[in-house]
Design an enzyme around this catalytic site. Structure first.
Site, PDB file in Angstrom:
ATOM      1  CE  LYS A 114      -4.199   1.819   2.176  1.00  0.00           C
ATOM      2  NZ  LYS A 114      -4.953   2.076   0.950  1.00  0.00           N
TER       3      LYS A 114
HETATM    4  N1  PMP Z   1      -7.409  -1.836  -3.179  1.00  0.00           N
HETATM    5  C1  PMP Z   1      -6.814  -0.655  -3.051  1.00  0.00           C
HETATM    6  C2  PMP Z   1      -5.931  -0.166  -4.130  1.00  0.00           C
HETATM    7  C3  PMP Z   1      -7.038   0.130  -1.919  1.00  0.00           C
HETATM    8  O1  PMP Z   1      -6.459   1.319  -1.790  1.00  0.00           O
HETATM    9  C4  PMP Z   1      -7.895  -0.354  -0.912  1.00  0.00           C
HETATM   10  C5  PMP Z   1      -8.170   0.483   0.307  1.00  0.00           C
HETATM   11  N2  PMP Z   1      -7.228   0.264   1.312  1.00  0.00           N
HETATM   12  C6  PMP Z   1      -8.475  -1.622  -1.070  1.00  0.00           C
HETATM   13  C7  PMP Z   1      -8.207  -2.339  -2.231  1.00  0.00           C
HETATM   14  C8  PMP Z   1      -9.315  -2.212  -0.008  1.00  0.00           C
HETATM   15  O2  PMP Z   1      -8.481  -2.646   1.044  1.00  0.00           O
HETATM   16  P1  PMP Z   1      -9.006  -2.701   2.526  1.00  0.00           P
HETATM   17  O3  PMP Z   1     -10.254  -3.498   2.507  1.00  0.00           O
HETATM   18  O4  PMP Z   1      -7.940  -3.407   3.288  1.00  0.00           O
HETATM   19  O5  PMP Z   1      -9.222  -1.316   2.975  1.00  0.00           O
END
Ligand code: PMP
Length: 321
Positions: A157
């Site tokens: 991330k």
């Molecule tokens: N994909 C991306 C690119 C994101 O930025 C996010 C948000 N964090 C998600 C998927 C969803 O991840 P999560 O459920 O862990 O927030």
């Protein structure tokens, strides 16, 4: 920037909102070199609950590992600092917590981790949950491709990865859609900018698998668990074709910030009946009950903010601002 919170935690101290600064020549500014997490805390009956905090912080640690970012503070310290930040801001309603580990000033061209400053900050702002069912969204397939693991690993991330998301999202908005879904280099479905995609076909819930150039979403994993264990549905993680989105009974996107948003058309083709589907509706109800602390069985996914109070502050040795 307009003040959204009294304090920000930065490199070991609670500083006033306006005092949280990095230099323009920092690597985080010039090249977007940082990793972060987006975490929600929900107001429940007795407390504010951080949802799946440990999982988010574990993913932050993974992101740091892949990019070889040395922590200025370890994950435990960042975890406690995030809780203490919410308390100092005295937020009692739904809150969005964002820890970020970044490269600051130093000899950027050496690429020697020892010669650059690696810092961390955490912001907490009030951000209401989208508990009330929003109307379904109209999405397109983006003409941009999802970045891939061999170039810019999507399971990290990293701030810079969101350039890819921005290209797709801005294009979709300019073209009159609510959002977009990105395909991989091989033409298979990856994810939406900032959220994962799930669909229903017949009696199966389907999610593009973890090697689909997605961020390994904690919400996706939560919904897979709930669909399987609570709704008794068959869940399959596999490659997904573009045209499966057109003929699916339901499609939704999910993520911490977005929560669960039904997608009712893709490329102007109605998904299923063109209305919000029953599986997405049931998952949403269950999800919001769980994050609010209403389901005892999933209480282990919640970290109370105020229940533990001062002990945490003493343990982490954090100074009052
Ligand atoms: N994909 C991306 C690119 C994101 O930025 C996010 C948000 N964090 C998600 C998927 C969803 O991840 P999560 O459920 O862990 O927030």
């Amino acid at each position: 920037m307009a003040e959204k919170a009294p304090y920000i935690w930065m490199d070991g101290a609670f500083v006033r909102w306006a005092e949280a600064r990095v230099h323009v020549l920092s690597e985080v500014v010039t090249r977007g070199i940082s990793v972060f997490e987006g975490i929600r805390a929900y107001r429940g009956r007795d407390d504010l609950y951080v949802f799946r905090y440990a999982e988010h912080m574990a993913r932050l640690a993974q992101s740091m590992k892949v990019l070889r970012l040395r922590p200025s503070h370890d994950i435990e310290a960042l975890t406690e600092a995030g809780l203490e930040l919410i308390r100092r801001c005295d937020f009692r309603d739904d809150t969005y917590l964002r820890p970020c580990v970044y490269i600051g000033e130093g000899d950027a061209h050496s690429h020697d981790p020892a010669k650059v400053f690696m810092g961390a900050f955490i912001t907490a702002i009030e951000r209401p949950s989208l508990r009330a069912m929003a109307p379904g969204k109209h999405f397109c397939i983006s003409s941009w491709r999802r970045l891939n693991d061999a170039a810019m690993p999507p399971r990290v991330k990293a701030s810079a990865n969101y350039l890819n998301a921005r290209l797709a999202q801005v294009q979709a908005r300019v073209d009159g859609y609510d959002g977009s879904i990105l395909l991989r280099d091989n033409g298979k479905v990856s994810e939406a900018p900032g959220a994962c995609i799930m669909l229903v076909r017949g009696d199966e819930v389907i999610a593009p698998h973890a090697a689909s150039d997605i961020l390994e979403s904690i919400t996706r994993e939560t919904l897979i668990t709930l669909a399987r264990d609570e709704l008794g549905l068959k869940v399959v993680e596999r490659e997904v074709d573009r045209t499966e989105l057109y003929i699916a009974d339901e499609v939704w996107m999910c993520g911490t910030g977005q929560e669960i948003v039904p997608i009712i058309s893709v490329d102007r083709l109605p998904v299923g009946t063109g209305e919000i589907g029953p599986v997405a509706s049931r998952l949403r109800t269950l999800y919001f009950d769980i994050v609010s602390g209403e389901v005892e069985q999933y209480a282990h996914w919640l970290r109370p903010v105020y229940g533990e109070k001062n002990e945490i502050c003493l343990q982490s040795g954090l100074e009052a601002p």
